[in-house]
Write an enzyme that holds these catalytic residues in place. Structure first.
Site, PDB file in Angstrom:
ATOM      1  N   CYS A 122      -5.312  -3.085   2.091  1.00 34.96           N
ATOM      2  CA  CYS A 122      -5.173  -3.192   3.544  1.00 34.96           C
ATOM      3  C   CYS A 122      -6.513  -3.358   4.272  1.00 34.96           C
ATOM      4  O   CYS A 122      -7.078  -4.434   4.284  1.00 34.96           O
ATOM      5  CB  CYS A 122      -4.390  -1.994   4.089  1.00 34.96           C
ATOM      6  SG  CYS A 122      -3.561  -2.364   5.670  1.00 34.96           S
TER       7      CYS A 122
ATOM      8  N   GLU B 181       0.834  -1.204   0.000  1.00 33.48           N
ATOM      9  CA  GLU B 181       0.000   0.000   0.000  1.00 33.48           C
ATOM     10  C   GLU B 181       0.872   1.259   0.000  1.00 33.48           C
ATOM     11  O   GLU B 181       1.861   1.350   0.735  1.00 33.48           O
ATOM     12  CB  GLU B 181      -0.882  -0.032   1.250  1.00 33.48           C
ATOM     13  CG  GLU B 181      -1.744   1.193   1.486  1.00 33.48           C
ATOM     14  CD  GLU B 181      -2.538   1.095   2.785  1.00 33.48           C
ATOM     15  OE1 GLU B 181      -3.489   1.870   2.953  1.00 33.48           O
ATOM     16  OE2 GLU B 181      -2.204   0.236   3.634  1.00 33.48           O
TER      17      GLU B 181
ATOM     18  N   LYS C 111      -9.107   2.418  -2.322  1.00 39.77           N
ATOM     19  CA  LYS C 111      -9.381   1.831  -1.010  1.00 39.77           C
ATOM     20  C   LYS C 111     -10.790   2.202  -0.571  1.00 39.77           C
ATOM     21  O   LYS C 111     -11.207   3.365  -0.641  1.00 39.77           O
ATOM     22  CB  LYS C 111      -8.354   2.337   0.015  1.00 39.77           C
ATOM     23  CG  LYS C 111      -8.379   1.614   1.349  1.00 39.77           C
ATOM     24  CD  LYS C 111      -7.191   2.053   2.208  1.00 39.77           C
ATOM     25  CE  LYS C 111      -7.105   1.285   3.506  1.00 39.77           C
ATOM     26  NZ  LYS C 111      -5.903   1.658   4.293  1.00 39.77           N
TER      27      LYS C 111
END
Length: 545
Positions: free
Chosen positions: A148, A41, A112
């Site tokens: 994540c 990330e 994300k």
């Protein structure tokens, strides 16, 4: 398909340096026959970039570097994290993103979805949430890509609840492979949690899962790496090294991959985390040397041992500053420790300076052993340590442990002086355990046994012992862990069997000393909740326990 998992240690803000790491990793992976390479990330910016994200020039440079990498990298598909512009009109202007590309062509853009807003995470401050993307088609396979926290909305992992979306549930059923780009900070037991989470996802959806994590340390956060590939049954088929950069190759057709051994014992994990935290913080901030005030006690001995490993012995200066109440055995113990570690030892007595300062003002009473006179000694030592730091362009490392930071058993502008609190998240009980483990692995008493066994003392007045003012450290450590890390109140801790007067006294001290911790050096985080920017308490408040 052969996939390289590139576990990098980026420097936050260093777009050129991080891009060079990406290019070099792609070249290595291509030479080893990989068809795809995946990065953690926000690899391009480094994680966490914090308020650098408010700098428009930084964001523009990040976008320009992303395009440059897409144009430059040829012969292998690649997937890395960067900062994107939010195309929508709601929320912050930025998004935490990743790009999947090959030979100058973008195959997929990912945003994300779940933005963590707890403990050390503050992503809603900077980013707008994205939408779950469709799987990326490459090489005849459908790649479901998450970033994540997108994978952490699981009933099996008691980390964060309240999300209304589950990106994994949305994308995994239509994917052949699930990839998670992570910058997942270390704390004790984190590898087990990640294995539980990602192996469970692999079994639930019967697809391979590849989680590639950042390594190294940025500021107070340590990233343990340990990037892992799981087959569709949740078995580990690839594992990168812990706490360091690594490239591993995974062959999904054969269900095989490189597997590195990880430190299994808790003491070894914490040890590696602290060494990594010291090394990266100093080197990334431009330091090569460290100076430590050595007392003959266990805390300073452990910090010196860790620093010598992180920076090499020739870059460590140990300064022993005996005063009028320093025990005779501490002279021998500090000398033996320095010899064992092969570090420089300077001895600078403070009694003459202390007497001169005490005589200079009626503020001090030479016949008293009160807190004013005690702290004068600590502040003389703190001034000397900072003098060494200036003279040798070294970073001073204070030696207080988590119990001492919690209850304020330290002197502001004295022994708290320094640039990185190595043991600020390490309980006294763990200090002893880490020291014994160092000796066990060394095969001899690298840290002299008397240092480990002696009763803790600040030695600021005659016959002083820490336990004259505090409960047993085992009790303090337990109360601090329950109250600070587990967020339990006094009644809950008392119900566990601890004495009410001790529980309320420790919690009262924690509350009263918030002002000290706000002025303390940054703390290397090794537990789920450390003293640092992940714990935000008011200094001026009144709580009744």
């Amino acid at each position: 398909m052969k996939i390289t998992m590139a576990q990098l240690n980026p420097l936050v803000g260093d777009l050129e340096g991080n891009a060079t790491k990406i290019i070099e990793a792609c070249q290595s992976a291509r030479q080893k026959g990989a068809e795809l390479i995946i990065f953690p990330e926000l690899t391009l910016t480094g994680y966490p970039p914090l308020d650098l994200l408010e700098r428009k020039a930084f964001i523009s440079a990040n976008l320009a570097m992303k395009e440059k990498l897409i144009e430059k990298i040829m012969g292998i598909a690649f997937l890395f994290g960067y900062v994107a512009i939010n195309p929508g009109s709601e929320g912050p202007e930025l998004q935490n993103a990743a790009v999947f590309a090959k030979d100058g062509k973008i195959l997929g853009e990912i945003r994300k979805v779940l933005l963590p807003q707890y403990d050390v995470f503050d992503e809603c401050r900077y980013f707008a949430p994205g939408k779950t993307a469709e799987p990326v088609l490459y090489g005849g396979l459908r790649f479901g890509i998450t970033i994540c926290e997108d994978a952490w909305n699981s009933e099996d992992i008691p980390v964060q609840k309240g999300y209304t979306e589950n990106p994994v549930a949305d994308i995994a059923p239509g994917s052949d492979i699930l990839i998670n780009l992570s910058a997942s900070p270390f704390h004790v037991d984190k590898v087990r949690l990640r294995d539980q989470l990602f192996s469970g996802i692999a079994r639930q959806y019967a697809i391979p899962v590849l989680e590639v994590n950042q390594a190294g340390a940025n500021d107070t956060l340590v990233f343990d790496g340990a990037s892992t590939a799981y087959d569709r049954k949740g078995n580990i088929i690839g594992r990168a090294a812990a706490f360091e950069e690594d490239l591993i190759l995974v062959d999904l057709e054969k269900n095989t991959g490189d597997i590195r051994l990880l430190p299994e014992r808790e003491e070894d994990q914490i040890h590696r985390a602290l060494v990594t935290g010291i090394r990266d913080y100093l080197h990334k901030c431009g330091f090569t040397k460290a100076v430590v005030g050595s007392s003959g006690g266990i805390d300073s001995a452990l910090v010196l041992a860790l620093a010598a490993e992180a920076l090499s012995a020739e870059n460590i200066i140990s300064v022993f500053m005996p005063g009028p109440y320093t025990a005779a055995d501490n002279f021998e113990d500090t000398r033996l420790l320095a010899e064992n570690l092969k570090i420089r030892l300077d001895i600078v007595p403070i009694q003459q300076t202390m007497e001169a300062m005490a005589a200079s003002s009626s503020l001090f009473d030479p016949e008293s052993h009160g807190i004013t006179e005690q702290n004068l000694q600590a502040r003389i030592r703190g001034t000397l340590i900072m003098g060494y730091a200036n003279r040798y362009h070294a970073l001073a490392l204070p030696t207080g442990n988590k119990a001492e930071m919690a209850v304020g058993y330290s002197t502001l502008y004295g022994d708290m002086n320094g640039g990185l609190a190595v043991l600020g998240d390490v309980s006294k009980t763990r200090v002893w355990a880490l020291s014994r483990r160092i000796n066990e692995k060394a095969g001899f008493a690298l840290i002299p046994e008397r240092i480990i066994e002696k009763a803790p003392s600040a030695e600021l007045k005659p016959d002083q012992r820490d336990q004259d003012d505090l409960p047993d450290y085992g009790v303090v450590d337990a109360i601090v862990a329950h109250h600070v890390e587990d967020l339990e109140d006094a009644e809950s801790i008392i119900a566990r069997g601890y004495a009410e007067n001790e529980v309320r006294d420790v919690i009262r001290r924690i509350q009263l000393n918030e002002y000290k911790r706000q002025q303390a050096a940054p703390v290397i985080r090794i537990t789920s909740r450390s003293f640092g920017y992940g714990r935000r308490y008011p200094m001026a408040c009144r709580l009744h326990y």
